[in-house]
Design a protein around this motif. Structure first.
Motif, mmCIF file in Angstrom:
data_model
loop_
_atom_site.group_PDB
_atom_site.id
_atom_site.type_symbol
_atom_site.label_atom_id
_atom_site.label_comp_id
_atom_site.label_asym_id
_atom_site.label_seq_id
_atom_site.Cartn_x
_atom_site.Cartn_y
_atom_site.Cartn_z
ATOM 1 N N VAL A 50 45.184 6.455 -85.257
ATOM 2 C CA VAL A 50 46.039 5.317 -85.133
ATOM 3 C C VAL A 50 47.376 6.168 -84.703
ATOM 4 O O VAL A 50 48.145 5.509 -83.852
ATOM 5 N N ALA A 51 47.838 7.114 -85.434
ATOM 6 C CA ALA A 51 48.818 7.745 -84.960
ATOM 7 C C ALA A 51 48.942 8.204 -83.441
ATOM 8 O O ALA A 51 49.934 8.255 -82.798
ATOM 9 N N LEU A 52 47.647 8.852 -82.985
ATOM 10 C CA LEU A 52 47.676 9.153 -81.596
ATOM 11 C C LEU A 52 47.914 8.030 -80.637
ATOM 12 O O LEU A 52 48.667 8.181 -79.702
ATOM 13 N N GLU A 53 47.078 6.934 -80.979
ATOM 14 C CA GLU A 53 47.156 5.362 -80.151
ATOM 15 C C GLU A 53 48.706 5.063 -80.110
ATOM 16 O O GLU A 53 49.324 4.409 -79.181
ATOM 17 N N ALA A 54 49.418 5.074 -81.452
ATOM 18 C CA ALA A 54 50.627 4.847 -81.276
ATOM 19 C C ALA A 54 51.672 5.463 -80.424
ATOM 20 O O ALA A 54 52.657 5.001 -79.999
ATOM 21 N N ALA A 55 51.191 6.695 -80.179
ATOM 22 C CA ALA A 55 51.968 7.580 -79.351
ATOM 23 C C ALA A 55 51.799 7.620 -77.993
ATOM 24 O O ALA A 55 52.228 8.066 -76.983
ATOM 25 N N GLY A 56 50.669 6.643 -77.748
ATOM 26 C CA GLY A 56 50.181 6.327 -76.289
ATOM 27 C C GLY A 56 48.922 6.763 -75.793
ATOM 28 O O GLY A 56 48.855 6.896 -74.505
ATOM 29 N N VAL A 57 48.345 7.280 -76.508
ATOM 30 C CA VAL A 57 46.790 7.768 -76.267
ATOM 31 C C VAL A 57 45.839 6.671 -76.308
ATOM 32 O O VAL A 57 45.878 5.866 -77.169
ATOM 33 N N GLU A 58 44.890 6.542 -75.303
ATOM 34 C CA GLU A 58 43.646 5.984 -75.361
ATOM 35 C C GLU A 58 42.538 6.799 -75.138
ATOM 36 O O GLU A 58 42.496 7.423 -74.491
ATOM 37 N N PHE A 59 41.574 6.259 -76.244
ATOM 38 C CA PHE A 59 40.300 7.139 -76.087
ATOM 39 C C PHE A 59 39.231 6.648 -75.292
ATOM 40 O O PHE A 59 39.162 5.472 -75.088
ATOM 41 N N ILE A 60 38.803 7.301 -74.280
ATOM 42 C CA ILE A 60 37.474 7.111 -73.626
ATOM 43 C C ILE A 60 36.343 7.360 -74.286
ATOM 44 O O ILE A 60 35.992 8.420 -74.349
ATOM 45 N N PRO A 61 35.282 6.318 -74.227
ATOM 46 C CA PRO A 61 34.149 6.673 -74.853
ATOM 47 C C PRO A 61 33.175 7.307 -73.979
ATOM 48 O O PRO A 61 33.683 7.338 -72.817
ATOM 49 N N GLN A 62 32.076 7.988 -74.527
ATOM 50 C CA GLN A 62 31.140 8.830 -73.544
ATOM 51 C C GLN A 62 30.258 7.590 -73.039
ATOM 52 O O GLN A 62 29.922 6.945 -73.641
ATOM 53 N N ASN A 63 30.467 7.914 -71.572
ATOM 54 C CA ASN A 63 29.692 6.903 -71.138
ATOM 55 C C ASN A 63 29.289 7.392 -69.655
ATOM 56 O O ASN A 63 29.598 7.340 -68.649
ATOM 57 N N GLY A 64 28.245 8.347 -69.626
ATOM 58 C CA GLY A 64 27.757 8.997 -68.477
ATOM 59 C C GLY A 64 28.275 10.621 -68.442
ATOM 60 O O GLY A 64 27.793 11.218 -67.805
ATOM 61 N N GLY A 65 29.615 10.724 -68.797
ATOM 62 C CA GLY A 65 30.374 11.695 -68.763
ATOM 63 C C GLY A 65 30.608 12.178 -70.140
ATOM 64 O O GLY A 65 30.034 11.478 -71.139
ATOM 65 N N GLY A 66 31.572 13.066 -70.398
ATOM 66 C CA GLY A 66 31.836 13.426 -71.888
ATOM 67 C C GLY A 66 32.839 12.592 -72.436
ATOM 68 O O GLY A 66 33.514 11.823 -71.683
ATOM 69 N N PRO A 67 33.033 12.447 -73.582
ATOM 70 C CA PRO A 67 34.169 11.725 -74.324
ATOM 71 C C PRO A 67 35.640 12.344 -73.643
ATOM 72 O O PRO A 67 35.724 13.396 -73.603
ATOM 73 N N GLY A 68 36.622 11.418 -73.809
ATOM 74 C CA GLY A 68 38.058 11.868 -73.365
ATOM 75 C C GLY A 68 39.022 11.177 -73.917
ATOM 76 O O GLY A 68 38.875 10.334 -74.669
ATOM 77 N N VAL A 69 40.337 11.227 -73.162
ATOM 78 C CA VAL A 69 41.415 10.773 -73.533
ATOM 79 C C VAL A 69 42.325 10.589 -72.382
ATOM 80 O O VAL A 69 42.293 11.085 -71.371
ATOM 81 N N ARG A 70 43.302 9.537 -72.362
ATOM 82 C CA ARG A 70 44.299 9.418 -71.269
ATOM 83 C C ARG A 70 45.487 8.836 -71.936
ATOM 84 O O ARG A 70 45.652 8.211 -72.971
ATOM 85 N N LEU A 71 46.345 9.084 -71.271
ATOM 86 C CA LEU A 71 47.852 8.392 -71.671
ATOM 87 C C LEU A 71 47.918 6.904 -71.104
ATOM 88 O O LEU A 71 47.522 6.732 -70.045
ATOM 89 N N ARG A 72 48.076 5.871 -71.936
ATOM 90 C CA ARG A 72 48.300 4.550 -71.828
ATOM 91 C C ARG A 72 49.429 4.401 -70.360
ATOM 92 O O ARG A 72 50.358 5.252 -70.469
ATOM 93 N N ALA A 73 49.199 3.742 -69.332
ATOM 94 C CA ALA A 73 49.940 3.417 -68.367
ATOM 95 C C ALA A 73 51.261 2.682 -68.940
ATOM 96 O O ALA A 73 51.292 1.718 -70.008
ATOM 97 N N ILE A 74 52.412 2.864 -68.623
ATOM 98 C CA ILE A 74 53.450 2.451 -68.905
ATOM 99 C C ILE A 74 53.972 1.043 -68.314
ATOM 100 O O ILE A 74 53.705 0.840 -67.141
#
Length: 74
Positions: A50-74
């Motif tokens: 929740v703290a990471l999401e509040a700071a602007g992170v989106e978690f990318i689920p594993q779907n054919g590739g590895g799991p990841g993260v990205r920064l939310r678009a402003i």
């Protein structure tokens, strides 16, 4: 959230273990334990996520590739 996702999220945000720990209201050792892959209580992992999401992170689920993260678009 996987250990590697926590590390990637911190790197993307440019924050350290102590700063994330403060934002999530957990100890820096708890962040380090998560990033080493140790098992934590679900509510503790949720607080960190929740703290990471509040700071602007989106978690990318594993779907054919590895799991990841990205920064939310402003």
């Amino acid at each position: 959230m996987l250990a590697v996702q926590c590390k990637m999220a911190r790197a993307a945000l440019g924050i350290g273990v102590r700063e994330l720990a403060e934002q999530a209201k957990v100890s820096p050792d708890t962040i380090a334990r998560l990033e080493r892959g140790e098992e934590l209580r679900e509510r503790t992992v949720d607080a960190i996520r929740v703290a990471l999401e509040a700071a602007g992170v989106e978690f990318i689920p594993q779907n054919g590739g590895g799991p990841g993260v990205r920064l939310r678009a402003i």
